[in-house]
Write an enzyme that holds these catalytic residues in place. Sequence first.
Site, PDB file in Angstrom:
ATOM      1  N   ASP A  58       2.201  -8.794 -30.811  1.00 56.17           N
ATOM      2  CA  ASP A  58       2.208 -10.184 -31.258  1.00 56.17           C
ATOM      3  C   ASP A  58       0.973 -10.356 -32.152  1.00 56.17           C
ATOM      4  OD1 ASP A  58       2.785 -13.027 -31.284  1.00 56.17           O
ATOM      5  OD2 ASP A  58       1.049 -13.209 -29.953  1.00 56.17           O
ATOM      6  N   ASP A  76       0.139 -12.298 -25.664  1.00 58.46           N
ATOM      7  CA  ASP A  76      -0.766 -13.124 -24.862  1.00 58.46           C
ATOM      8  C   ASP A  76      -0.208 -14.505 -24.540  1.00 58.46           C
ATOM      9  OD1 ASP A  76      -1.003 -14.022 -27.605  1.00 58.46           O
ATOM     10  OD2 ASP A  76      -2.724 -15.182 -26.931  1.00 58.46           O
ATOM     11  N   ASP A  94       5.579 -15.079 -25.222  1.00 60.21           N
ATOM     12  CA  ASP A  94       5.665 -13.618 -25.211  1.00 60.21           C
ATOM     13  C   ASP A  94       6.207 -13.077 -23.893  1.00 60.21           C
ATOM     14  OD1 ASP A  94       4.627 -13.353 -27.783  1.00 60.21           O
ATOM     15  OD2 ASP A  94       2.563 -13.388 -27.061  1.00 60.21           O
TER      16      ASP A  94
END
Length: 665
Positions: free
Chosen positions: A352, A548, A552
């Site tokens: 990410d 995080d 996600d």
Amino acid sequence: MSKKQKKMLTRILAATALLILVKLLPTIWLSSALPLISVSHISADGTPAFCLARWVLFLIPYGIIGWDVLWRAIRNIFNGQVFDENFLMAIATVGAFATSEYQEAVFVMLFYQVGELFQSYAVGKSRQSIAALMDIRPDTANLEQEDGSLEEVDPEDVEVNSIIVVKPGERIPLDGTVVEGSSVLDTAALTGESLPRDVTVGDSVLSGCVNTTGMLRIRVTTPCEESTVSKILELVENASEKKSTSEQFITRFARYYTPCVVLAAAALFLLPSLGLWFLNPAALPGFLAGTVWTDWLHRALIFLVISCPCALVISVPLSFFGGIGGASKCGILVKGSDYLEMLAQTETVVFDKTGTLTEGFFTVTDILPQNGFTQESLLSCAAQAERWSDHPISQSLRRACPDSSEGHLVEEVQELAGHGVQATVDGRRVLVGNGRLMAQAGIVLPYTDTFPGGTVVHVAVDGTYAGSIVVSDKLKPGAADALAALKASGVKKTVMLTGDRQEAAELAARTLGVDEFHAELLPGDKVEQLELLLSQISGQGKLAFVGDGINDAPVLSRADIGIAMGAMGSDAAIEAADIVLMDDQPGKIADAMRISRKTLRIVRQNIVFALGVKGLVLLLGAMGLANMWMAVFADVGVAVLAILNATRCLKVDRPSRAEESLREL
């Protein structure tokens, strides 16, 4: 040494002393025969003489050193657990007594117990080392009373919003926010980094850190069972429940291996012994010549001692346990040995962007009002609408307009994942988000986004376009080096998935050097992209996803290995992940892979070494070329060496000074 280990050492010394004494004792003559325990001799004058049987004397040190092994073997037989090391040692030593090899029986049991003591000590030291690493939960907290006095209480009894006081030298017992004081925190127990952290009023602090200088008054923000230190301890304690493929193989192997070798030992004794009834032993070739049934019984007993699978059953789980402990030294929490094993097989790492490769702290860099709005009114509207959101962009807007919560009525707040926020502010309908949100509301943007280095947040009030705000998020120092380290460690592909604009994502991808990126993704789109990447993995390769945020969590759960940022990551992401990085540094992923590969290398060394030595000595034992001493080495000696090798997993190879400098920039 533990109390139990000291008792075993005393038994070993006592049995050794008695064995030496029995060896040195002359023949003990008796005045008359005793049932079963005396031997009759005929003197020169023809009168009978009686002496005490040697096996009675050897039975004393044997009983002292081996009674517990015999008892466990009998107890396990009645419990249906027949084929274990206790059964093998009991059969081998009792059989040695049956063939008049009294001295050998005592020596075998003695050396077996010495090996068990070494094993117990090595395993205990390893567990103590890991326990010391995780000894980060304070037993008490200084709770401030209404009159200002302090009371020492159990951290579990402290409620949220209570005030606790942490004195210099004490460990912080609960997560919270500093309300008074400033200090320097030692975070090494959580992050594995020696660099201290300065904190002052308003800063968040995590349980488990050591307060090194000033006194702090902290407002508790989470209950004890949800604090950082409790989550860490829970992760490490539960890690052993999830066995790796190697551990599962060893468990299955031992289940079938022991019965097979017992049957092989029985066949080694019975078949040649029966054959001796029909063949002339003197006519047999080679190593078979001159044998009698007691020789084959002795070979079978040696075969049983050699076959004991202690080296594998103990050393393989201990290696993974040590690897998990070694990783925790570096602030890398692995939830199970299966994830540690899979990490070594990782071919693709997917990241990410926001909060993972970037700092996650957005800053307002430009305000572009439209249609009569001023910069102040545009920023105020956006900050008010984003008041209840935890998204990093929302936080940056509130930081840029700190008085946004005063004097305004905010209602009907709705956060739209991947789009933005809509809310009613002082009776006006406010939309704050990306271009997709504006398109859904039928609002035409007067210009295209022209800020490749930042993210554009559009604002509309009562259906009128009010303008845009540009926020920027800097890449983490060392992020590019972290990706380069992954490529150097054997990762074939690095991918970045982000909901950010194409231009901003492209700039970040080019700077970081990722192989592939996908931008403007909703949470569902990330899962689809991950499924596509998983389909491209070949053979035994694995895919790891690093994230995080709350959005996600689905991707972390779907990946072969989910890696979450622990310091800034959301609770949902940490819960869904398999590995947690406590200091949010992506460079730790390469460290984790190095630890996992070292652990697997040691596991394979132990398996090959144990099976190789045992196989060789088993062959020699079947041919009558191995004695009981070689058998003891193949069992106890190999187990001790394998365990000592497994303890190397606790030692973590620290990065070089240059690498540390890069991380601290």
